[in-house]
Design a protein around this motif. Structure first.
Motif, short mmCIF file in Angstrom:
data_model
loop_
_atom_site.label_atom_id
_atom_site.label_comp_id
_atom_site.label_asym_id
_atom_site.label_seq_id
_atom_site.Cartn_x
_atom_site.Cartn_y
_atom_site.Cartn_z
N SER A 1 71.17 21.95 74.98
CA SER A 1 70.22 22.57 74.06
C SER A 1 70.99 23.23 72.93
O SER A 1 72.03 23.85 73.16
CB SER A 1 69.39 23.63 74.79
N PRO A 2 70.49 23.16 71.71
CA PRO A 2 71.20 23.80 70.59
C PRO A 2 71.12 25.33 70.71
O PRO A 2 70.11 25.87 71.15
CB PRO A 2 70.46 23.32 69.35
N LEU A 3 72.22 25.98 70.34
CA LEU A 3 72.30 27.44 70.32
C LEU A 3 72.64 27.90 68.90
O LEU A 3 73.39 27.22 68.19
CB LEU A 3 73.39 27.94 71.27
N SER A 4 72.10 29.03 68.51
CA SER A 4 72.39 29.59 67.19
C SER A 4 73.84 30.05 67.11
O SER A 4 74.37 30.61 68.06
CB SER A 4 71.48 30.77 66.90
N GLN B 1 71.28 30.14 60.16
CA GLN B 1 70.53 29.08 60.81
C GLN B 1 71.41 27.88 61.18
O GLN B 1 70.96 26.75 61.19
CB GLN B 1 69.34 28.65 59.96
N ARG B 2 72.68 28.15 61.51
CA ARG B 2 73.57 27.10 62.02
C ARG B 2 73.39 27.03 63.52
O ARG B 2 73.17 28.03 64.19
CB ARG B 2 75.03 27.42 61.69
N THR B 3 73.46 25.85 64.05
CA THR B 3 73.38 25.66 65.51
C THR B 3 74.55 24.80 65.96
O THR B 3 75.19 24.11 65.17
CB THR B 3 72.05 24.99 65.92
N GLN B 4 74.78 24.84 67.26
CA GLN B 4 75.79 23.97 67.85
C GLN B 4 75.31 23.51 69.21
O GLN B 4 74.48 24.15 69.84
CB GLN B 4 77.13 24.70 67.98
N HIS B 5 75.82 22.36 69.62
CA HIS B 5 75.49 21.84 70.94
C HIS B 5 76.68 21.02 71.44
O HIS B 5 77.60 20.72 70.68
CB HIS B 5 74.22 20.98 70.91
#
Length: 182
Positions: free
Chosen positions: A56-59, A43-47
């Protein structure tokens, strides 16, 4: 033979499922410890932020955090099975973060067999032919090197294949700041 491997985006290529499975089977981790690793990786995201706006954040499905204390340790645990596989083939590995050196010794008449042993080992060990994520884990052909050192000139003159990548043997390499010449 000294083979210096450089994987492009090595820390970004760590498959979370494979890492968790290796932590479980190779190191016997379970219970709360595995829950902690799962929460760290999943459940880490990056933007991207630029000029005051965010994408938009992506997994994040692959990789370990760079610049963290745990990232390099997790990477080494991820590739540790590879180091054992190298030793099983009677080659000597040396790993420092994402740099891996493989040493092999033989008589001049056995050079071709030594080169073949290394090729098959890399292909299976790194999974470059069918890796996850697709096309991310590849040998960096401009910085992966093979140095053949011998007392005679009966060494192969063609390239050595590591996975699908042909690597031309070189006459000198810089390894962790030390210049080696043959």
């Amino acid at each position: 033979m000294l083979t210096l491997l450089d994987l492009s985006a090595a820390f970004d290529s760590v498959d979370h499922e494979t890492l968790v499975e290796r932590l479980r089977t190779s190191y016997g981790l379970c219970g709360v410890v595995m829950d902690w690793f799962g929460s760290y990786l999943n459940q880490r995201t990056q933007h991207v932020r630029t000029a005051g706006s965010n994408s938009s954040p992506l997994s994040v499905l692959f990789g370990v955090p760079q610049g963290s204390v745990l990232g390099p340790i997790l990477f080494l645990l991820y590739v540790a099975d590879l180091l054992r596989l190298i030793e099983k083939h009677r080659l000597t590995p040396h790993a420092y973060a994402d740099d891996t050196q493989i040493y092999g010794f033989c008589s001049p008449s056995e050079t071709d067999q030594l080169c073949e042993k290394g090729v098959g080992l890399h292909r299976r060990g790194f999974g470059m032919d069918d890796c996850k994520p697709p096309s991310d884990e590849r040998l960096e052909d401009r910085s992966s090197l093979v140095l053949l050192v011998a007392s005679s000139e009966s060494l192969p003159t063609g390239s050595v294949r590591i996975g699908k990548t042909p690597v031309q043997p070189v006459r000198s390499v810089r390894d962790l700041g030390v210049l080696l010449r043959c």
